[in-house]
Design an enzyme around this catalytic site. Structure first.
Site, PDB file in Angstrom:
ATOM      1  N   ASP A 169     -43.448  41.284  -2.985  1.00 18.46           N
ATOM      2  CA  ASP A 169     -43.455  42.820  -3.479  1.00 18.46           C
ATOM      3  C   ASP A 169     -42.868  43.744  -2.355  1.00 18.46           C
ATOM      4  O   ASP A 169     -43.716  43.796  -1.281  1.00 18.46           O
ATOM      5  CB  ASP A 169     -44.640  42.940  -4.000  1.00 18.46           C
ATOM      6  N   GLU A 172     -38.134  40.609  -6.227  1.00 16.30           N
ATOM      7  CA  GLU A 172     -37.887  41.424  -7.407  1.00 16.30           C
ATOM      8  C   GLU A 172     -36.621  42.231  -7.216  1.00 16.30           C
ATOM      9  O   GLU A 172     -35.987  42.403  -5.992  1.00 16.30           O
ATOM     10  CB  GLU A 172     -38.936  42.517  -7.274  1.00 16.30           C
ATOM     11  N   CYS A 222     -51.798  41.706 -15.383  1.00 22.00           N
ATOM     12  CA  CYS A 222     -53.180  40.733 -14.661  1.00 22.00           C
ATOM     13  C   CYS A 222     -52.505  39.389 -14.236  1.00 22.00           C
ATOM     14  O   CYS A 222     -52.127  38.865 -15.179  1.00 22.00           O
ATOM     15  CB  CYS A 222     -54.219  41.006 -15.404  1.00 22.00           C
ATOM     16  N   CYS A 265     -55.545  36.791 -16.268  1.00 23.13           N
ATOM     17  CA  CYS A 265     -55.490  36.759 -17.781  1.00 23.13           C
ATOM     18  C   CYS A 265     -54.215  37.050 -18.220  1.00 23.13           C
ATOM     19  O   CYS A 265     -53.948  36.520 -19.514  1.00 23.13           O
ATOM     20  CB  CYS A 265     -56.560  37.448 -18.295  1.00 23.13           C
ATOM     21  N   CYS A 287     -59.301  44.562 -14.336  1.00 23.60           N
ATOM     22  CA  CYS A 287     -58.805  44.340 -15.635  1.00 23.60           C
ATOM     23  C   CYS A 287     -59.885  44.248 -16.574  1.00 23.60           C
ATOM     24  O   CYS A 287     -60.998  43.900 -16.057  1.00 23.60           O
ATOM     25  CB  CYS A 287     -57.876  43.081 -15.578  1.00 23.60           C
ATOM     26  N   CYS A 340     -60.699  41.782 -18.025  1.00 28.01           N
ATOM     27  CA  CYS A 340     -61.315  40.293 -17.723  1.00 28.01           C
ATOM     28  C   CYS A 340     -62.276  40.384 -16.454  1.00 28.01           C
ATOM     29  O   CYS A 340     -62.961  39.179 -16.458  1.00 28.01           O
ATOM     30  CB  CYS A 340     -60.302  39.367 -17.641  1.00 28.01           C
ATOM     31  N   ASP A 370     -50.673  45.756  -4.888  1.00 27.16           N
ATOM     32  CA  ASP A 370     -49.243  45.205  -4.185  1.00 27.16           C
ATOM     33  C   ASP A 370     -49.284  43.494  -4.349  1.00 27.16           C
ATOM     34  O   ASP A 370     -48.499  42.969  -4.511  1.00 27.16           O
ATOM     35  CB  ASP A 370     -49.056  45.717  -2.975  1.00 27.16           C
TER      36      ASP A 370
END
Length: 398
Positions: free
Chosen positions: A192, A276, A328, A331, A347, A349, A356
């Site tokens: 990233d 990306e 996330c 999950c 999150c 969860c 990052d």
């Protein structure tokens, strides 16, 4: 695959004049060819084909008093200048017709002697040669001293002599090399790219952004203020401009070296690299433009791509619209929004995420999924991703 290998040249005073003459002749032929085609278009005449244009602006032009000095330089230099014009026209026509990928190509423009970059190209037909003593023999220029930082990997097919804005000369050789496969590696990595950190990997390794331009800003401001006070057209202004250009060149060279070292390390340590597909052009239009240009993401990704091909690694770009930061990695829940000022989040969860690192893990997972879909089946079993604390201590020793 073809590679470019660049080396610094150190021409003497006479060779400086010969190179300036060659740059001027190549520029004149390019501009004459462009003007001839523009005049033909305005007059409603057919497009001048490549062969006819070469005959008109080189062969016949040398016989006229106004262009007789074109014979003082190698004919290959003139032919290659015209070849550049023909390539520019083909790219423009293909872009207009929608047959060319990427951003639209603009029509060719006239070259100026004040352009920051001047270049001429010699092919094998010009019979350039690397002499036993290490000097580069160029037709009608002489034997130019070269600073060989490394050996050429193969016999060059052409050499381009470049003069940059800082007044430095370089020889850029085109060589054909075979793939040099590295020993297989077990690791795969997702990367990233950002501004707070230049890059964060799925292993939790955070590479600080060097910010080369920001660090040089104080000196650049001082040099640019001195430049602004010089009288236009004076020798002192030319000297001040070269000082600014040399400082910018230093920043560029330092960034280039950083990208080379980091990309080589990543390619050596990982069998597959996933990044990306960033919209750098769009980001460069925002208030973050200076920081985006300072990071040089496009150059870094291009290095990763060609080195992966050269060394038998896998390189993959995921879709730029993939929500890597809002997803996330535990999950798979997608957050509604994720402002830039949110650097860590929890999150529903219960999983706590570094923004990052979580994005890099999602990029790795998306890259594997894309490759799995392309191959029609699983690529390999998922690898366990190291926790940031563990990965950080491992990378800290590197």
């Amino acid at each position: 695959m073809q590679l470019r290998c660049q080396y610094r040249l150190h021409p003497d005073a006479a060779q400086h004049e010969a190179l300036a003459r060659a740059f001027g002749c190549a520029r004149t032929v390019f501009n004459d060819g462009l003007r001839a085609r523009q005049d033909a278009r305005e007059a409603g005449l057919p497009y001048i084909v490549d062969g006819e244009l070469s005959k008109r602006v080189i062969t016949e032009a040398k016989k006229t008093p106004e262009r007789a000095w074109l014979g003082e330089v190698s004919a290959v230099v003139l032919q290659q200048a015209l070849a550049d014009l023909n390539t520019a026209y083909r790219n423009f026509f293909a872009s207009v017709a929608g047959k060319r990928k990427g951003p639209k190509a603009a029509p060719p423009r006239f070259r100026s002697r004040k352009d920051n970059r001047q270049a001429i190209r010699f092919t094998k037909n010009a019979r350039f040669a690397i002499m036993p003593g290490g000097k580069l023999r160029l037709p009608k220029i002489g034997d130019v001293e070269v600073r060989w930082s490394r050996a050429l990997p193969a016999e060059p097919s052409s050499v381009t002599v470049v003069k940059d804005a800082a007044g430095r000369y370089f020889a850029s050789f085109v060589v054909e090399v075979a793939e040099q496969s590295l020993p297989p590696a077990d690791a795969e990595v997702g990367i990233d790219l950002g501004l707070a950190h230049f890059a964060v990997t799925s292993e939790g390794w955070k590479i600080d952004s060097p910010r080369f331009l920001r660090r040089a800003e104080k000196k650049l401001k001082k040099l640019q203020r001195a430049l602004s006070r010089k009288e236009k057209g004076s020798n002192n202004r030319a000297k001040a401009r070269r000082k600014v250009a040399r400082q910018h060149a230093k920043v560029t060279d330092t960034r280039h070296e950083f990208h080379h070292q980091l990309s080589t390390q990543i390619i050596r340590d990982n069998q597959a690299v996933h990044v990306e597909d960033l919209a750098v052009v769009g980001l460069a239009r925002t208030r973050l433009a200076k920081s985006v240009h300072d990071a040089g993401w496009s150059q870094f990704i291009a290095m990763l791509e060609y080195k992966a091909k050269l060394y038998g690694r896998t390189f993959h770009r995921i879709d730029r619209w993939f929500p890597s930061s809002k997803l996330c990695s535990e999950c798979g829940a997608l957050q509604e929004s994720m402002p830039l000022n949110v650097r860590s989040w929890i999150c529903a969860c219960g999983a706590a995420h570094d923004r990052d690192v979580n994005a890099a893990i999602n990029i790795l997972a998306a890259g594997r999924a894309d490759r799995r879909n392309a191959c029609g089946g699983p690529v390999r079993p998922p690898l366990a991703v190291a926790q940031p604390s563990e990965a950080g201590s491992h990378r800290g020793a590197a």
